[in-house]
Design a protein around this motif. Sequence first.
Motif, PDB file in Angstrom:
ATOM      1  N   LEU A 330       0.601  -1.132   0.201  1.00 32.98           N
ATOM      2  CA  LEU A 330       0.045  -0.123   0.164  1.00 32.98           C
ATOM      3  C   LEU A 330       0.534   1.331  -0.149  1.00 32.98           C
ATOM      4  CD1 LEU A 330      -2.688  -1.432   2.166  1.00 32.98           C
ATOM      5  CD2 LEU A 330      -2.977  -0.342  -0.297  1.00 32.98           C
ATOM      6  N   THR A 331       2.332   0.936   0.745  1.00 30.88           N
ATOM      7  CA  THR A 331       2.302   1.744   0.449  1.00 30.88           C
ATOM      8  C   THR A 331       3.095   2.440  -1.067  1.00 30.88           C
ATOM      9  OG1 THR A 331       3.411   2.014   2.830  1.00 30.88           O
ATOM     10  CG2 THR A 331       5.609   3.462   1.957  1.00 30.88           C
ATOM     11  N   VAL A 332       3.557   1.796  -1.524  1.00 32.55           N
ATOM     12  CA  VAL A 332       3.887   1.433  -2.698  1.00 32.55           C
ATOM     13  C   VAL A 332       2.995   2.297  -3.375  1.00 32.55           C
ATOM     14  CG1 VAL A 332       5.053   0.673  -4.910  1.00 32.55           C
ATOM     15  CG2 VAL A 332       6.274   0.046  -2.310  1.00 32.55           C
ATOM     16  N   ILE A 333       1.940   1.295  -3.941  1.00 36.26           N
ATOM     17  CA  ILE A 333       0.438   2.243  -5.020  1.00 36.26           C
ATOM     18  C   ILE A 333       0.695   3.519  -4.565  1.00 36.26           C
ATOM     19  CG2 ILE A 333       0.240  -0.163  -5.361  1.00 36.26           C
ATOM     20  CD1 ILE A 333      -1.868  -0.321  -3.694  1.00 36.26           C
ATOM     21  N   THR A 334       0.548   3.539  -3.001  1.00 31.51           N
ATOM     22  CA  THR A 334       0.019   4.889  -2.532  1.00 31.51           C
ATOM     23  C   THR A 334       1.356   6.371  -3.111  1.00 31.51           C
ATOM     24  OG1 THR A 334      -1.085   4.721  -0.362  1.00 31.51           O
ATOM     25  CG2 THR A 334      -0.536   6.985  -1.309  1.00 31.51           C
ATOM     26  N   THR A 335       2.396   6.182  -3.754  1.00 27.32           N
ATOM     27  CA  THR A 335       2.994   6.300  -3.947  1.00 27.32           C
ATOM     28  C   THR A 335       3.209   6.708  -5.528  1.00 27.32           C
ATOM     29  OG1 THR A 335       5.250   6.464  -1.843  1.00 27.32           O
ATOM     30  CG2 THR A 335       5.845   7.174  -4.533  1.00 27.32           C
ATOM     31  N   ASN A 387     -12.987  12.155  23.667  1.00 31.36           N
ATOM     32  CA  ASN A 387     -12.626  11.514  24.526  1.00 31.36           C
ATOM     33  C   ASN A 387     -14.148   9.919  24.710  1.00 31.36           C
ATOM     34  OD1 ASN A 387     -15.186  13.694  24.534  1.00 31.36           O
ATOM     35  ND2 ASN A 387     -14.316  14.317  27.102  1.00 31.36           N
ATOM     36  N   LEU A 388     -14.126  10.392  23.811  1.00 26.62           N
ATOM     37  CA  LEU A 388     -16.099  10.117  23.661  1.00 26.62           C
ATOM     38  C   LEU A 388     -15.351   8.083  23.074  1.00 26.62           C
ATOM     39  CD1 LEU A 388     -19.019  11.982  22.636  1.00 26.62           C
ATOM     40  CD2 LEU A 388     -18.044  11.276  24.582  1.00 26.62           C
ATOM     41  N   ALA A 389     -14.742   8.241  22.370  1.00 31.04           N
ATOM     42  CA  ALA A 389     -14.420   7.012  21.494  1.00 31.04           C
ATOM     43  C   ALA A 389     -12.813   6.145  22.235  1.00 31.04           C
ATOM     44  CB  ALA A 389     -13.844   6.583  19.449  1.00 31.04           C
ATOM     45  N   MET A 390     -13.317   5.158  21.792  1.00 26.51           N
ATOM     46  CA  MET A 390     -11.372   4.642  22.612  1.00 26.51           C
ATOM     47  C   MET A 390     -10.240   4.149  21.343  1.00 26.51           C
ATOM     48  SD  MET A 390     -10.370   0.478  22.700  1.00 26.51           S
ATOM     49  CE  MET A 390     -11.896   0.225  24.796  1.00 26.51           C
ATOM     50  N   PRO A 391      -9.161   4.925  22.066  1.00 26.44           N
ATOM     51  CA  PRO A 391      -8.670   5.656  20.484  1.00 26.44           C
ATOM     52  C   PRO A 391      -8.156   4.536  19.513  1.00 26.44           C
ATOM     53  CG  PRO A 391      -7.708   6.001  22.289  1.00 26.44           C
ATOM     54  CD  PRO A 391      -8.992   5.191  22.553  1.00 26.44           C
ATOM     55  N   SER A 392      -7.920   3.554  20.202  1.00 23.93           N
ATOM     56  CA  SER A 392      -7.047   2.246  18.878  1.00 23.93           C
ATOM     57  C   SER A 392      -8.279   1.975  17.940  1.00 23.93           C
ATOM     58  CB  SER A 392      -6.972   1.183  19.819  1.00 23.93           C
ATOM     59  OG  SER A 392      -8.688   0.197  19.957  1.00 23.93           O
ATOM     60  N   ARG A 393      -9.899   2.216  17.959  1.00 23.79           N
ATOM     61  CA  ARG A 393     -11.155   2.121  17.215  1.00 23.79           C
ATOM     62  C   ARG A 393     -11.037   2.719  15.876  1.00 23.79           C
ATOM     63  NH1 ARG A 393     -14.867   0.000  21.675  1.00 23.79           N
ATOM     64  NH2 ARG A 393     -13.981  -1.851  22.094  1.00 23.79           N
ATOM     65  N   MET A 394     -10.026   3.838  16.044  1.00 27.36           N
ATOM     66  CA  MET A 394      -9.444   4.844  14.749  1.00 27.36           C
ATOM     67  C   MET A 394      -9.283   4.668  14.001  1.00 27.36           C
ATOM     68  SD  MET A 394     -10.897   8.007  15.720  1.00 27.36           S
ATOM     69  CE  MET A 394     -10.583   8.739  14.085  1.00 27.36           C
ATOM     70  N   THR A 395      -8.583   3.215  14.159  1.00 22.25           N
ATOM     71  CA  THR A 395      -7.731   1.928  12.845  1.00 22.25           C
ATOM     72  C   THR A 395      -8.848   1.528  12.032  1.00 22.25           C
ATOM     73  OG1 THR A 395      -6.416   1.288  14.639  1.00 22.25           O
ATOM     74  CG2 THR A 395      -6.649   0.446  12.633  1.00 22.25           C
ATOM     75  N   TYR A 396     -10.498   1.617  12.361  1.00 18.14           N
ATOM     76  CA  TYR A 396     -11.684   1.342  11.528  1.00 18.14           C
ATOM     77  C   TYR A 396     -11.552   2.712  10.120  1.00 18.14           C
ATOM     78  CZ  TYR A 396     -13.914  -2.619  13.776  1.00 18.14           C
ATOM     79  OH  TYR A 396     -14.519  -3.484  14.009  1.00 18.14           O
ATOM     80  N   ALA A 397     -11.509   4.134  10.261  1.00 23.97           N
ATOM     81  CA  ALA A 397     -11.528   5.039   9.619  1.00 23.97           C
ATOM     82  C   ALA A 397     -10.020   3.942   8.651  1.00 23.97           C
ATOM     83  CB  ALA A 397     -10.912   5.834   9.693  1.00 23.97           C
ATOM     84  N   VAL A 398      -9.012   3.175   9.012  1.00 23.55           N
ATOM     85  CA  VAL A 398      -7.810   3.554   8.155  1.00 23.55           C
ATOM     86  C   VAL A 398      -7.702   2.198   6.955  1.00 23.55           C
ATOM     87  CG1 VAL A 398      -5.352   2.290   8.189  1.00 23.55           C
ATOM     88  CG2 VAL A 398      -5.733   4.111   9.160  1.00 23.55           C
ATOM     89  N   ILE A 399      -8.939   0.915   7.967  1.00 22.75           N
ATOM     90  CA  ILE A 399      -9.870  -0.245   6.866  1.00 22.75           C
ATOM     91  C   ILE A 399     -10.103   0.230   5.717  1.00 22.75           C
ATOM     92  CG2 ILE A 399     -10.955  -1.888   7.099  1.00 22.75           C
ATOM     93  CD1 ILE A 399     -11.100  -2.221   9.769  1.00 22.75           C
ATOM     94  N   GLY A 400     -11.270   1.592   5.647  1.00 19.06           N
ATOM     95  CA  GLY A 400     -11.812   2.145   4.775  1.00 19.06           C
ATOM     96  C   GLY A 400     -11.249   2.320   3.459  1.00 19.06           C
ATOM     97  N   ALA A 401     -10.194   3.159   4.292  1.00 20.52           N
ATOM     98  CA  ALA A 401      -8.899   3.782   3.422  1.00 20.52           C
ATOM     99  C   ALA A 401      -8.097   2.777   2.523  1.00 20.52           C
ATOM    100  CB  ALA A 401      -8.482   5.040   3.829  1.00 20.52           C
ATOM    101  N   PHE A 402      -7.614   2.139   3.202  1.00 21.02           N
ATOM    102  CA  PHE A 402      -7.460   0.679   2.736  1.00 21.02           C
ATOM    103  C   PHE A 402      -7.705   0.198   1.399  1.00 21.02           C
ATOM    104  CE2 PHE A 402      -3.127  -0.076   6.092  1.00 21.02           C
ATOM    105  CZ  PHE A 402      -2.699   1.135   5.648  1.00 21.02           C
ATOM    106  N   ALA A 403      -9.139  -0.116   1.606  1.00 18.96           N
ATOM    107  CA  ALA A 403      -9.546  -0.589   0.847  1.00 18.96           C
ATOM    108  C   ALA A 403      -9.875  -0.104   0.003  1.00 18.96           C
ATOM    109  CB  ALA A 403     -11.667  -0.823   1.604  1.00 18.96           C
ATOM    110  N   VAL A 404     -10.096   1.128  -0.215  1.00 21.66           N
ATOM    111  CA  VAL A 404     -10.582   2.457  -1.168  1.00 21.66           C
ATOM    112  C   VAL A 404      -8.669   2.439  -1.903  1.00 21.66           C
ATOM    113  CG1 VAL A 404     -10.179   5.349  -2.285  1.00 21.66           C
ATOM    114  CG2 VAL A 404     -12.298   4.141  -0.305  1.00 21.66           C
ATOM    115  N   VAL A 405      -7.941   2.619  -1.746  1.00 20.05           N
ATOM    116  CA  VAL A 405      -6.748   2.325  -2.212  1.00 20.05           C
ATOM    117  C   VAL A 405      -6.497   1.209  -2.574  1.00 20.05           C
ATOM    118  CG1 VAL A 405      -4.425   2.444  -1.872  1.00 20.05           C
ATOM    119  CG2 VAL A 405      -5.736   3.852  -1.121  1.00 20.05           C
ATOM    120  N   LEU A 406      -7.130  -0.129  -2.620  1.00 18.13           N
ATOM    121  CA  LEU A 406      -6.845  -1.201  -3.079  1.00 18.13           C
ATOM    122  C   LEU A 406      -7.559  -1.424  -4.332  1.00 18.13           C
ATOM    123  CD1 LEU A 406      -6.386  -3.455   0.063  1.00 18.13           C
ATOM    124  CD2 LEU A 406      -5.077  -3.352  -1.427  1.00 18.13           C
ATOM    125  N   ALA A 407      -8.524  -0.654  -4.148  1.00 21.47           N
ATOM    126  CA  ALA A 407      -9.639  -0.688  -5.704  1.00 21.47           C
ATOM    127  C   ALA A 407      -9.372   0.236  -6.580  1.00 21.47           C
ATOM    128  CB  ALA A 407     -10.938  -0.449  -4.616  1.00 21.47           C
TER     129      ALA A 407
END
Length: 583
Positions: A330-335, A387-407
């Motif tokens: 993903l790093t390579v194809i994003t570049t 302060n309303l969300a568990m920080p690690s679950r922000m990674t869910y936004a990364v999953i969506g971004a990765f799905a877009v870049v892969l497609a």
Amino acid sequence: MTTALIEAPARIADAAPEAGAPARAARWPHLVAAGVYLALGLVVMGRYLADPNGTLTPQVPADHTWFQWLLSHGAHVVRHLENPLFSAAQNAPDGVNMMANTSVLGVTIPLAPVTMLFGPRVAYVVWMVGACAGTAMTAHWMLQRYLVRSRAAAFLGGAFAGFAPGIVHHANGQPNFVSNFLIPLIVAAVIRLGIDGRWRRDGLVLGGLVTWQLFINEEVLLVTAIAGAVMAFAWAAFRPDEARRRWRSFGAALGVTAVTAGVLCAYPIWFQFHGPGSFSGMPAFNTWGEDPVTWVTFARDTVAGSPAAELTQGRTEQNSWFGWPLVLVLTVITTMLWRRTAVVRTAAVVTGVAAVLSIGPALRFGGELTAIPGPQALLGEDFPVLNLAMPSRMTYAVIGAFAVVLALAWDRLPARTVRAAIVLALVPLIPQPLPAMPDGAPPRFITSGTWRAYVPEGKTMITLPLPSNWAGRDQLSWHAWARHEYAVPEGYFLGPDPDGAGHMGPTHLSRTTVLVHLTIEAGAAPAVSAEDRSAVRAEVARWNGAVVVVRDTAGDRAYRDLAEQLFGPGESVDDVWIWKLDL
């Protein structure tokens, strides 16, 4: 993803059927994709299929049972037409604020017919399979309609969105973080906001979707909103001319969304924060950050992963755990795509911001908590919204971004080497069947309905142990099986502590629970004093108890001994011991 519609027409020509082509020719690729996604969902839940009524996750068994209990709550609400935002079935006589808990009403109420026909344990497996496959399918639809021409690209992105390691990990007993099927539809609705002048309709649609998602998972909705704001600002920076042309219609549609969702959600949100059983926050739950090393680690439930990784990195939520090949590719194809499309640049910005925010108040690295402050420490633990969300679950936004870049990479970089690299990076992430362990059926006293003769309407059943966050999981499963037709004191839920902050269980620790805890620690019932007996009897009277129930097994003998000290000789009925109360 907000820029996708700017770079492509509302319906990409190559994604639509040719003039005169049979409708089925346009539908069959989508049906094939849906079939494959459904098959993957069945693989994920494979160990549950033969005996859904007798299988339980070993990962978080209490959470698994809690969601079965929620399915019964949804069925109970539909059957009795009761207020879905509150339950009097647990924590009697005070009840539980369901909006302040993970109630998932947006799923449990639609699944009520399945729960009523087949029971909550079967409904749970149906839910989990459908959640995985449904998320993949809506992501496939969104990508195909608004972003890529290649059906294979849309299929690939959809599969990652529905079956990424972080999604599959939560299928171990936490279906609310697997039920993301509305998120791609919300993204698609944002893409459309005001694009063709129909800003009122667009705002109403998005407002309705946001409201539905509120009743599935507020935390994922919050992550989506933060990611959406980042996308909007990134898009405006990358495409300022388009931003200037669209801001009026986009803003008007967003205003309609706010009004629509505000009207529909006002009372439920008020009830969540000000209704009975509400609390001010969960300070112990918003400090869990993501370890950057896990990004290049294979998750346990993938073909390349193993439980050994958890020993190294810690048994945390595996929200990232993408594996080093995918991160490298993903790093390579994003570049490679950086200059070609603002969508990839936007996805990269979302990934960067979400990755930083996911660290939380202090950096964890290689499984060790360091003294290096994270963004939450720099912004302050009480920073609004975050302060309303568990920080690690922000990674869910990364999953969506990765799905877009892969497609996009599959669609825009058709070279065989690129596609081969993508496939090789994704193969190790193919999910394995989730671990499972046997879960015994409730006693015949419950399943046969014998209990009804001992618990009059308005009374409660007191099981030993009582359901809680550390004991009584089995007894909570009885309650789910019985469809909430009787009430229990205390329970497994979030409620206010004496200071009004959120914590697990009832506000005050009962003497009954203390004695049960001592029994569990010692493996035998403690000596009960006259003071203990008096306190327990007062609690039973407050709970309006009708009967005390203990399983008739060797493992429950200590609870039986405790009950005999408290209430005298018991009576054997079916496969339980009971103590009828007349206090």
